[in-house]
Design a protein around this motif. Structure first.
Motif, PDB file in Angstrom:
ATOM      1  N   PRO A 146     -15.079   1.279  -3.952  1.00  0.00           N
ATOM      2  CA  PRO A 146     -15.174  -0.002  -3.229  1.00  0.00           C
ATOM      3  C   PRO A 146     -14.479  -1.164  -3.946  1.00  0.00           C
ATOM      4  CG  PRO A 146     -17.330   0.713  -4.056  1.00  0.00           C
ATOM      5  CD  PRO A 146     -16.379   1.827  -4.344  1.00  0.00           C
ATOM      6  N   GLU A 147     -14.471  -1.127  -5.269  1.00  0.00           N
ATOM      7  CA  GLU A 147     -13.837  -2.251  -5.988  1.00  0.00           C
ATOM      8  C   GLU A 147     -12.314  -2.184  -5.891  1.00  0.00           C
ATOM      9  OE1 GLU A 147     -17.210  -2.504  -9.335  1.00  0.00           O
ATOM     10  OE2 GLU A 147     -15.131  -2.521 -10.070  1.00  0.00           O
ATOM     11  N   LEU A 148     -11.785  -0.999  -6.088  1.00  0.00           N
ATOM     12  CA  LEU A 148     -10.312  -0.869  -6.026  1.00  0.00           C
ATOM     13  C   LEU A 148      -9.828  -1.030  -4.583  1.00  0.00           C
ATOM     14  CD1 LEU A 148      -9.758   2.118  -8.481  1.00  0.00           C
ATOM     15  CD2 LEU A 148      -9.237  -0.287  -8.909  1.00  0.00           C
ATOM     16  N   ASP A 149     -10.631  -0.554  -3.641  1.00  0.00           N
ATOM     17  CA  ASP A 149     -10.346  -0.667  -2.206  1.00  0.00           C
ATOM     18  C   ASP A 149      -8.897  -0.254  -1.885  1.00  0.00           C
ATOM     19  OD1 ASP A 149     -10.803  -1.131   0.454  1.00  0.00           O
ATOM     20  OD2 ASP A 149     -10.369  -3.275   0.346  1.00  0.00           O
ATOM     21  N   ILE A 150      -8.559   0.930  -2.339  1.00  0.00           N
ATOM     22  CA  ILE A 150      -7.187   1.418  -2.143  1.00  0.00           C
ATOM     23  C   ILE A 150      -6.827   1.492  -0.650  1.00  0.00           C
ATOM     24  CG2 ILE A 150      -5.664   3.430  -2.472  1.00  0.00           C
ATOM     25  CD1 ILE A 150      -7.255   3.999  -5.079  1.00  0.00           C
ATOM     26  N   ILE A 151      -7.755   2.059   0.133  1.00  0.00           N
ATOM     27  CA  ILE A 151      -7.452   2.236   1.563  1.00  0.00           C
ATOM     28  C   ILE A 151      -7.303   0.870   2.247  1.00  0.00           C
ATOM     29  CG2 ILE A 151      -8.302   3.210   3.751  1.00  0.00           C
ATOM     30  CD1 ILE A 151      -9.589   5.453   2.043  1.00  0.00           C
ATOM     31  N   GLY A 152      -8.181  -0.064   1.881  1.00  0.00           N
ATOM     32  CA  GLY A 152      -8.095  -1.419   2.454  1.00  0.00           C
ATOM     33  C   GLY A 152      -6.770  -2.084   2.095  1.00  0.00           C
ATOM     34  N   TYR A 153      -6.372  -1.930   0.836  1.00  0.00           N
ATOM     35  CA  TYR A 153      -5.106  -2.531   0.389  1.00  0.00           C
ATOM     36  C   TYR A 153      -3.931  -1.944   1.190  1.00  0.00           C
ATOM     37  CZ  TYR A 153      -0.979  -3.489  -2.384  1.00  0.00           C
ATOM     38  OH  TYR A 153       0.288  -3.875  -2.759  1.00  0.00           O
ATOM     39  N   LEU A 154      -3.955  -0.623   1.381  1.00  0.00           N
ATOM     40  CA  LEU A 154      -2.831   0.012   2.089  1.00  0.00           C
ATOM     41  C   LEU A 154      -2.817  -0.397   3.570  1.00  0.00           C
ATOM     42  CD1 LEU A 154      -2.853   3.550   0.415  1.00  0.00           C
ATOM     43  CD2 LEU A 154      -1.397   1.585  -0.130  1.00  0.00           C
ATOM     44  N   GLN A 155      -4.009  -0.579   4.140  1.00  0.00           N
ATOM     45  CA  GLN A 155      -4.050  -1.047   5.539  1.00  0.00           C
ATOM     46  C   GLN A 155      -3.467  -2.452   5.644  1.00  0.00           C
ATOM     47  OE1 GLN A 155      -8.361   0.153   6.113  1.00  0.00           O
ATOM     48  NE2 GLN A 155      -7.581   0.493   8.164  1.00  0.00           N
ATOM     49  N   GLU A 156      -3.729  -3.242   4.612  1.00  0.00           N
ATOM     50  CA  GLU A 156      -3.174  -4.593   4.556  1.00  0.00           C
ATOM     51  C   GLU A 156      -1.632  -4.529   4.518  1.00  0.00           C
ATOM     52  OE1 GLU A 156      -3.693  -8.308   5.038  1.00  0.00           O
ATOM     53  OE2 GLU A 156      -5.412  -6.965   4.966  1.00  0.00           O
ATOM     54  N   GLN A 157      -1.121  -3.617   3.708  1.00  0.00           N
ATOM     55  CA  GLN A 157       0.338  -3.458   3.598  1.00  0.00           C
ATOM     56  C   GLN A 157       0.928  -3.000   4.933  1.00  0.00           C
ATOM     57  OE1 GLN A 157       1.827  -4.650   0.825  1.00  0.00           O
ATOM     58  NE2 GLN A 157      -0.322  -5.138   0.466  1.00  0.00           N
ATOM     59  N   LYS A 158       0.135  -2.215   5.654  1.00  0.00           N
ATOM     60  CA  LYS A 158       0.591  -1.759   6.976  1.00  0.00           C
ATOM     61  C   LYS A 158       0.708  -2.951   7.928  1.00  0.00           C
ATOM     62  CE  LYS A 158      -0.413   1.573  10.538  1.00  0.00           C
ATOM     63  NZ  LYS A 158      -1.383   2.487  11.113  1.00  0.00           N
ATOM     64  N   LYS A 159      -0.290  -3.817   7.871  1.00  0.00           N
ATOM     65  CA  LYS A 159      -0.246  -5.018   8.728  1.00  0.00           C
ATOM     66  C   LYS A 159       0.985  -5.861   8.400  1.00  0.00           C
ATOM     67  CE  LYS A 159      -5.139  -5.820   9.526  1.00  0.00           C
ATOM     68  NZ  LYS A 159      -6.176  -6.265   8.626  1.00  0.00           N
ATOM     69  N   LEU A 160       1.353  -5.865   7.134  1.00  0.00           N
ATOM     70  CA  LEU A 160       2.515  -6.659   6.701  1.00  0.00           C
ATOM     71  C   LEU A 160       3.847  -5.951   6.996  1.00  0.00           C
ATOM     72  CD1 LEU A 160       1.129  -7.818   3.224  1.00  0.00           C
ATOM     73  CD2 LEU A 160       1.447  -9.239   5.270  1.00  0.00           C
ATOM     74  N   GLY A 161       3.757  -4.720   7.535  1.00  0.00           N
ATOM     75  CA  GLY A 161       4.985  -3.983   7.881  1.00  0.00           C
ATOM     76  C   GLY A 161       5.619  -3.283   6.699  1.00  0.00           C
ATOM     77  N   ARG A 162       4.888  -3.212   5.579  1.00  0.00           N
ATOM     78  CA  ARG A 162       5.484  -2.552   4.409  1.00  0.00           C
ATOM     79  C   ARG A 162       5.139  -1.068   4.377  1.00  0.00           C
ATOM     80  NH1 ARG A 162       3.951  -5.651  -0.657  1.00  0.00           N
ATOM     81  NH2 ARG A 162       6.109  -5.582  -1.345  1.00  0.00           N
ATOM     82  N   ILE A 163       4.204  -0.696   5.227  1.00  0.00           N
ATOM     83  CA  ILE A 163       3.908   0.721   5.496  1.00  0.00           C
ATOM     84  C   ILE A 163       3.899   0.834   7.009  1.00  0.00           C
ATOM     85  CG2 ILE A 163       2.100   2.479   5.484  1.00  0.00           C
ATOM     86  CD1 ILE A 163       1.133   1.336   2.799  1.00  0.00           C
ATOM     87  N   ARG A 164       4.649   1.803   7.526  1.00  0.00           N
ATOM     88  CA  ARG A 164       4.661   1.930   8.997  1.00  0.00           C
ATOM     89  C   ARG A 164       3.551   2.867   9.488  1.00  0.00           C
ATOM     90  NH1 ARG A 164       9.993  -0.282  10.347  1.00  0.00           N
ATOM     91  NH2 ARG A 164       9.782  -2.225   9.184  1.00  0.00           N
ATOM     92  N   HIS A 165       3.337   3.960   8.749  1.00  0.00           N
ATOM     93  CA  HIS A 165       2.322   4.930   9.178  1.00  0.00           C
ATOM     94  C   HIS A 165       1.591   5.469   7.947  1.00  0.00           C
ATOM     95  CE1 HIS A 165       4.042   4.761  13.170  1.00  0.00           C
ATOM     96  NE2 HIS A 165       5.238   4.847  12.589  1.00  0.00           N
TER      97      HIS A 165
END
Ligand code: SF4
Ligand code: SF4
Length: 390
Positions: A146-165
């Motif tokens: 929960p502290e590192l929140d890797i999945i949350g961070y990657l979802q954020e990057q997806k919203k920013l268009g830096r990850i497409r899928h």
């Protein structure tokens, strides 16, 4: 090349894996860039549009190489996939992450730090596909911390268009955990990359994992379709059975045609390390030509004869941290061959060189802690040494 659908995109049925690029002899993970570039150029000119890499492939050089190799092509002409290396990380304080014991020398970082570094190494502004690398019973706590929140961070990057899928990969994971993970994160992941081939269908219950992924409505990216070359080099007796049916086909082609029977498979990755391999594989994926029911039954027979083999895929994750610089996957291949009578009991470590001598293993265990196949490598080394002394 034929194409399949994944996440609304048209992806080539054959994808280029960048974990087994040609290496410079005697320099461990160092890529032979000239030969590797020829392979990439051939792939691009023959319709392959899916390129898979990861933070740690080739000791970290794979991302650097593929960034350089694809730079001359328009960004929209290829899909690039990379992975977040949580499976080999340890959590430290204040959001800092380090790397596991087999990877001494890799500097500490943070979750955003690793991701930014990857984009930079690959010379891209975004990843088309991005995966959690090797989600399994050991790494899940890190990925869901929960502290590192890797999945949350990657979802954020997806919203920013830096990850497409977004997706994840798993080598050895129980179907039950796979199901739980997908249920817990319903709607987050769009594809799953698993180890899938006609041997692992039963050996590692890949059949159930495939069904779990399909049940969640997701597509499958296949890794280890030829099991690190194991299914390209069958025992003579098994190869003879295949030749009797299709005299001109290699064992690798049989394995790839078996994968073509699975409708939920979108991309079959192949870590091609020679020019000949890519030429043959491109030919195999020119048009779908799945094995027939009779051929499938024959491959099941072949697989059954190999269920007792040590399931090393020659991924080489273990070699980097071995203090004795042993060629672990090659030693395991020799062990399998000797144990199963493929080369009689002929193996003389004094003639094979120090790197091929299991008796030099000091049992430190650095290799076993990083092996995605959970192989008890020190035990194999010890057993092989005993066999050799008999
Ligand atoms: S246990 Fe043996 S093979 Fe494994 S890293 Fe240590 S010395 Fe190398
Ligand atoms: S022993 Fe494990 S880590 Fe080493 S090459 Fe084989 S599968 Fe990979």
């Amino acid at each position: 090349m034929y194409y399949k659908e994944m996440a609304g995109l048209k992806v080539s049925a054959l994808g280029m894996g960048n974990m087994r690029l040609p290496r410079i002899e005697g320099e461990n993970e160092k890529i032979d860039r000239e030969k590797a570039q020829e392979i990439i150029d051939y792939a691009m000119s023959h319709g392959i549009n899916y390129y898979d890499t990861a933070y740690r492939y080739h000791g970290g050089e794979s991302e650097l190489f593929i960034g350089e190799a694809l730079k001359k092509y328009p960004r929209e002409s290829f899909y690039l996939a990379s992975k977040f290396p949580g499976h080999m990380m340890v959590k430290k304080e204040n959001g800092v992450v380090g790397f596991t014991s087999g990877l001494t020398g890799w500097p500490d970082s943070t979750v955003p730090g690793v991701f930014e570094e990857q984009l930079k190494k690959c010379q891209v502004e975004y990843f088309d596909f991005y995966l959690l690398h090797n989600m399994n019973e050991n790494s899940i706590a890190m990925f869901e911390d929960p502290e590192l929140d890797i999945i949350g961070y990657l979802q954020e990057q997806k919203k920013l268009g830096r990850i497409r899928h977004l997706g994840f990969s798993s080598h050895v994971v129980s179907p039950q955990l796979l199901d739980e993970f997908l249920t817990r994160h319903e709607g987050v992941f769009e594809f799953v990359q698993i180890q899938l081939n006609y041997l692992d269908w039963k050996l590692q219950d890949a059949k159930t994992k495939y069904e779990v992924i399909a049940k969640h409505g997701l597509k499958v990216v296949v890794m280890e379709g030829i099991r690190g070359g194991r299914l390209a080099n069958l025992p003579d007796a098994e190869m003879a059975k295949l030749r009797a049916l299709r005299p001109d086909d290699s064992a690798a082609r049989w394995a790839l045609r078996w994968l073509q029977t699975l409708p939920e498979v979108s991309v079959v990755l192949s870590g091609m390390s020679s020019f000949d391999q890519i030429v043959e594989n491109v030919e195999t994926f020119e048009a779908p030509n799945p094995v027939s029911e009779d051929e499938k039954a024959l491959l099941t027979e072949v697989a059954d004869s190999m269920l007792s083999w040590v399931p090393c895929t020659a991924c080489r994750y273990c070699t980097e941290g071995c203090p004795m610089e042993l060629e672990i996957p090659k030693i395991i291949a020799a062990y399998n061959a000797v144990k199963n009578g493929e080369r009689g009991r002929k193996y003389n470590p004094d003639q094979e060189g120090e790197a091929m001598d299991p008796r030099r293993c000091i049992g430190c265990g650095a290799c076993a802690s990083i092996c995605p196949q959970n192989i008890a490598i020190p035990d194999i080394m010890s057993e092989f040494s005993e066999m050799l002394s008999e």
